[in-house]
Scaffold this motif. Structure first.
Motif, PDB file in Angstrom:
ATOM      1  N   UNK A 199      27.355  31.843  33.447  1.00  0.00           N
ATOM      2  CA  UNK A 199      27.955  30.508  33.556  1.00  0.00           C
ATOM      3  C   UNK A 199      29.037  30.525  34.637  1.00  0.00           C
ATOM      4  N   UNK A 200      29.889  31.548  34.594  1.00  0.00           N
ATOM      5  CA  UNK A 200      30.953  31.686  35.586  1.00  0.00           C
ATOM      6  C   UNK A 200      30.357  31.847  36.986  1.00  0.00           C
ATOM      7  N   UNK A 201      29.315  32.658  37.088  1.00  0.00           N
ATOM      8  CA  UNK A 201      28.650  32.871  38.385  1.00  0.00           C
ATOM      9  C   UNK A 201      28.064  31.571  38.927  1.00  0.00           C
ATOM     10  N   UNK A 202      27.499  30.752  38.042  1.00  0.00           N
ATOM     11  CA  UNK A 202      26.912  29.478  38.458  1.00  0.00           C
ATOM     12  C   UNK A 202      27.973  28.563  39.058  1.00  0.00           C
ATOM     13  N   UNK A 203      29.102  28.401  38.353  1.00  0.00           N
ATOM     14  CA  UNK A 203      30.147  27.512  38.846  1.00  0.00           C
ATOM     15  C   UNK A 203      30.856  28.089  40.061  1.00  0.00           C
ATOM     16  N   UNK A 204      30.914  29.404  40.151  1.00  0.00           N
ATOM     17  CA  UNK A 204      31.491  30.032  41.340  1.00  0.00           C
ATOM     18  C   UNK A 204      30.627  29.731  42.547  1.00  0.00           C
ATOM     19  N   UNK A 205      29.321  29.813  42.371  1.00  0.00           N
ATOM     20  CA  UNK A 205      28.378  29.521  43.455  1.00  0.00           C
ATOM     21  C   UNK A 205      28.492  28.069  43.893  1.00  0.00           C
ATOM     22  N   UNK A 206      28.768  27.182  42.950  1.00  0.00           N
ATOM     23  CA  UNK A 206      28.886  25.756  43.266  1.00  0.00           C
ATOM     24  C   UNK A 206      30.247  25.408  43.882  1.00  0.00           C
ATOM     25  N   UNK A 207      31.167  26.378  43.887  1.00  0.00           N
ATOM     26  CA  UNK A 207      32.465  26.159  44.518  1.00  0.00           C
ATOM     27  C   UNK A 207      33.462  25.365  43.706  1.00  0.00           C
ATOM     28  N   UNK A 208      33.276  25.277  42.378  1.00  0.00           N
ATOM     29  CA  UNK A 208      34.193  24.490  41.546  1.00  0.00           C
ATOM     30  C   UNK A 208      34.991  25.366  40.582  1.00  0.00           C
ATOM     31  N   UNK A 209      34.756  26.681  40.616  1.00  0.00           N
ATOM     32  CA  UNK A 209      35.410  27.583  39.664  1.00  0.00           C
ATOM     33  C   UNK A 209      36.813  27.978  40.123  1.00  0.00           C
ATOM     34  N   UNK A 210      37.764  27.941  39.191  1.00  0.00           N
ATOM     35  CA  UNK A 210      39.130  28.396  39.441  1.00  0.00           C
ATOM     36  C   UNK A 210      39.523  29.321  38.289  1.00  0.00           C
ATOM     37  N   UNK A 211      39.719  30.601  38.559  1.00  0.00           N
ATOM     38  CA  UNK A 211      40.078  31.573  37.531  1.00  0.00           C
ATOM     39  C   UNK A 211      41.591  31.697  37.426  1.00  0.00           C
ATOM     40  N   UNK A 212      42.080  31.737  36.202  1.00  0.00           N
ATOM     41  CA  UNK A 212      43.517  31.844  35.942  1.00  0.00           C
ATOM     42  C   UNK A 212      43.742  33.019  34.996  1.00  0.00           C
ATOM     43  N   UNK A 213      44.604  33.946  35.396  1.00  0.00           N
ATOM     44  CA  UNK A 213      44.858  35.136  34.583  1.00  0.00           C
ATOM     45  C   UNK A 213      46.283  35.132  34.045  1.00  0.00           C
ATOM     46  N   UNK A 214      46.463  35.685  32.839  1.00  0.00           N
ATOM     47  CA  UNK A 214      47.799  35.777  32.262  1.00  0.00           C
ATOM     48  C   UNK A 214      47.732  36.094  30.783  1.00  0.00           C
ATOM     49  N   UNK A 215      48.888  36.324  30.193  1.00  0.00           N
ATOM     50  CA  UNK A 215      48.968  36.640  28.770  1.00  0.00           C
ATOM     51  C   UNK A 215      49.631  35.545  27.954  1.00  0.00           C
ATOM     52  N   UNK A 216      50.280  34.581  28.622  1.00  0.00           N
ATOM     53  CA  UNK A 216      50.972  33.506  27.912  1.00  0.00           C
ATOM     54  C   UNK A 216      50.605  32.157  28.507  1.00  0.00           C
ATOM     55  N   UNK A 217      50.297  31.219  27.641  1.00  0.00           N
ATOM     56  CA  UNK A 217      49.914  29.880  28.079  1.00  0.00           C
ATOM     57  C   UNK A 217      51.012  29.224  28.906  1.00  0.00           C
ATOM     58  N   UNK A 218      52.252  29.358  28.478  1.00  0.00           N
ATOM     59  CA  UNK A 218      53.348  28.703  29.188  1.00  0.00           C
ATOM     60  C   UNK A 218      53.512  29.213  30.616  1.00  0.00           C
ATOM     61  N   UNK A 219      53.093  30.443  30.858  1.00  0.00           N
ATOM     62  CA  UNK A 219      53.236  31.016  32.195  1.00  0.00           C
ATOM     63  C   UNK A 219      52.071  30.658  33.116  1.00  0.00           C
ATOM     64  N   UNK A 220      50.881  30.423  32.544  1.00  0.00           N
ATOM     65  CA  UNK A 220      49.743  30.047  33.394  1.00  0.00           C
ATOM     66  C   UNK A 220      49.621  28.526  33.539  1.00  0.00           C
ATOM     67  N   UNK A 221      50.289  27.786  32.643  1.00  0.00           N
ATOM     68  CA  UNK A 221      50.192  26.331  32.704  1.00  0.00           C
ATOM     69  C   UNK A 221      50.642  25.736  34.037  1.00  0.00           C
TER      70      UNK A 221
END
Length: 249
Positions: A199-221
């Motif tokens: 699923x991730x590969x499909x959306x990455x290929x379509x150019x709409x995927x944005x990955x966000x990394x972190x351990x706390x919601x407040x910090x990635x928000x």
């Protein structure tokens, strides 16, 4: 067409042509315990999107004893995942009813088959994939309790109920899902990784995927908020950016 029986539904196959170009459609992906629900609530509140949760729809249909709900309940009671054709028909039927609204999908699509079915009915503008370390997810899930009827989640570490073991709203008992217990969590996360990759590969290929990394919601928000501000105007920029945070992991 034979591979996807739900696409034979006349109303669904015309969904794409009826959706206005100016509408905004987003998807949020992430493993169990990654904070999808919390982030989805914030996005919906800040940007005025309709939050569509597959888990909520399943519970509503099970409670209403609909045909899809009865079928889904059988699988859930056996500890099985709800099949693609059941959850896909449920979600696409819901989308058909809100063709003039912008929305955010949470929990759907979960598999490649579901993603392809969604693609055949409408275009997705943004897909946000939440990447949270394994140890963080393991800790969150092993201390998570839920109110079965509503799906309200509590975490004994940072979002405990007012009374231990009791739902704040109804006063009914909370339960810990079997698959949230420590010895099952690792297997769940491995399973998610395998299912989600296509699923991730499909959306990455379509150019709409944005990955966000972190351990706390407040910090990635803030990153997610800034990203979406480049795509859609907040309901109230000042209030949205500085409003008190919802429950977060």
């Amino acid at each position: 067409m034979g591979q996807y029986p739900w696409l034979k539904m006349p109303k669904l196959v015309i969904l794409k042509s009826r959706m206005a170009d100016k509408l905004f459609r987003a998807v949020i992906l992430g493993p169990p315990g990654s904070g999808k629900g919390t982030i989805s609530q914030r996005i919906a509140q800040c940007f005025g999107l309709q939050h569509l949760s597959s888990g909520d729809f399943l519970r509503e249909n099970i409670t209403a004893n609909t045909e899809a709900g009865v079928l889904a309940k059988r699988y859930i009671e056996q500890g099985l995942l709800v099949p693609d054709h059941v959850i896909t028909r449920l979600m696409l039927t819901r989308l058909e009813k809100i063709t003039r609204q912008s929305w955010l999908l949470d929990g759907f699509p979960r598999t490649l088959v579901q993603a392809e079915a969604l693609n055949s009915t409408c275009d997705v503008d943004v897909v946000i994939s939440l990447n949270v370390p394994f140890e963080t997810l393991k800790e969150r899930l092993s201390t998570r309790w839920v109110h079965p009827t509503s799906g309200r989640m509590y975490n004994m570490e940072f979002n405990p109920p007012h009374i231990h073991g009791i739902d704040d709203v109804t006063g009914e008992p909370l339960v810990q899902h079997e698959d949230d217990k420590p010895d099952v969590v690792a297997a769940r996360l491995r399973e998610y990784k395998g299912i989600a990759k296509p699923v991730i590969d499909l959306y990455k290929k379509e150019g709409v995927l944005h990955s966000v990394s972190g351990t706390e919601t407040n910090k990635i928000w803030p990153y997610i908020y800034s990203l979406l501000c480049t795509k859609i105007t907040p309901v109230d920029p000042e209030e949205s950016q500085h409003s008190p945070p919802l429950y977060s992991q």
